[in-house]
Structure formats: C-alpha cells, structure tokens
Design a protein around this motif. Sequence first.
Motif, PDB file in Angstrom:
ATOM      1  N   ARG A   1       0.858  -1.189   0.000  1.00  0.00           N
ATOM      2  CA  ARG A   1       0.000   0.000   0.000  1.00  0.00           C
ATOM      3  C   ARG A   1       0.896   1.241   0.000  1.00  0.00           C
ATOM      4  NH1 ARG A   1      -5.181   0.648   1.374  1.00  0.00           N
ATOM      5  NH2 ARG A   1      -5.257  -1.348   2.466  1.00  0.00           N
ATOM      6  N   ILE A   2       0.578   2.182  -0.890  1.00  0.00           N
ATOM      7  CA  ILE A   2       1.301   3.448  -0.930  1.00  0.00           C
ATOM      8  C   ILE A   2       0.288   4.559  -0.742  1.00  0.00           C
ATOM      9  CG2 ILE A   2       2.851   4.956  -2.211  1.00  0.00           C
ATOM     10  CD1 ILE A   2       3.709   2.488  -3.853  1.00  0.00           C
ATOM     11  N   LYS A   3       0.464   5.318   0.318  1.00  0.00           N
ATOM     12  CA  LYS A   3      -0.424   6.449   0.586  1.00  0.00           C
ATOM     13  C   LYS A   3       0.320   7.732   0.255  1.00  0.00           C
ATOM     14  CE  LYS A   3      -3.402   8.654   3.893  1.00  0.00           C
ATOM     15  NZ  LYS A   3      -4.022   8.627   5.188  1.00  0.00           N
ATOM     16  N   PHE A   4      -0.251   8.510  -0.639  1.00  0.00           N
ATOM     17  CA  PHE A   4       0.330   9.794  -1.041  1.00  0.00           C
ATOM     18  C   PHE A   4      -0.405  10.911  -0.311  1.00  0.00           C
ATOM     19  CE2 PHE A   4       1.334   7.032  -4.613  1.00  0.00           C
ATOM     20  CZ  PHE A   4       2.661   7.363  -4.862  1.00  0.00           C
ATOM     21  N   GLU A   5       0.366  11.792   0.298  1.00  0.00           N
ATOM     22  CA  GLU A   5      -0.212  12.944   0.978  1.00  0.00           C
ATOM     23  C   GLU A   5       0.475  14.201   0.497  1.00  0.00           C
ATOM     24  OE1 GLU A   5      -1.352  11.909   5.346  1.00  0.00           O
ATOM     25  OE2 GLU A   5       0.547  10.892   4.891  1.00  0.00           O
TER      26      GLU A   5
END
Length: 156
Positions: free
Chosen positions: A121-125
Amino acid sequence: MTQIIKLNTPDQTMKLGQKLAQLLQPQDLILLDGDLGAGKTTFTKGLASGLGITRPVKSPTFTIVREYQTGRLPLYHMDVYRLEDGGGEELGLEEYINGDGVVVIEWSEFVAAELPDEFLRIKFERNDENGDNSRVATLTAQGSHYEKLLAELGEV
C-alpha cells in the motif's frame, strides 16, 4: 514494515514508480491511496515506464480499468472510486490479481472486502507547506513478499 519517502517533484514521484517496477513480478498488487491530485496516477506513469510500457498512461476514472500489455509485465491500472458501493467481484478483480501482470488499484478502500491479505500500500499525501508539488509517500508492506520488496527498494 513501513517506509516514508519525501517527494518534492512529480519527476521524483515517477522515479519512485520506475524503481519499484524493476522489482515487480506477476501477481504483485499495489494499492494507491490519497486525495485527488496527490500523485497516484503520476506514480503509475513511472511504474509503467519502468515496466517498459510506452503507451501514455491515463487515469482510469471513467473506464475503471486500463490494461497495458506491451511491457515486461502486463499492467492493470484500476480506479475503483466509482465502485463505492462495492462491485470488485463484478469487475473480475480476483482474475486480475491472480493473473499474469501487476495490478495497481487506486481508492482500494472501495474494494477492501475483495482484496487478498498481502499487498503493498502506498499512501500519497500533499505536503503543501513545502510547495505545490511536495508529497509524502508512505509505503506499507503487508506480507513477507512485500516486506522483501520494500527492503530491496531501499532508499529512493
């Protein structure tokens, strides 16, 4: 296992995708989370480039799935935002995940019930205080295969 990467430009976001692509194998599953404009499609463009896909990569928002067959591995890019009420099963999600390519799913929370236990999982903020293009990517490995992949990715 989690890794946090600061990205200051869209080019750095693409390079992260290109580097990760070198490590991928069939049936790898990458989940991309983040608000609109956070970098999910930019990352996927880099991933496609790293797989040797030369076709332009576009967001699959309206088609739900875009398939790219011309690289080292097929890439199945999904945007399941419109499946808010479920529908991963109707999409044939399991067949894609157990198929011959790499699956990238944007807005994966809408098909969470149909996902396997192991994935990256890659969460971009957005990190707007550091400029319009600044992002923080949080990579989280679920399962030993993805932990190994994240370790091999190392510093970007």
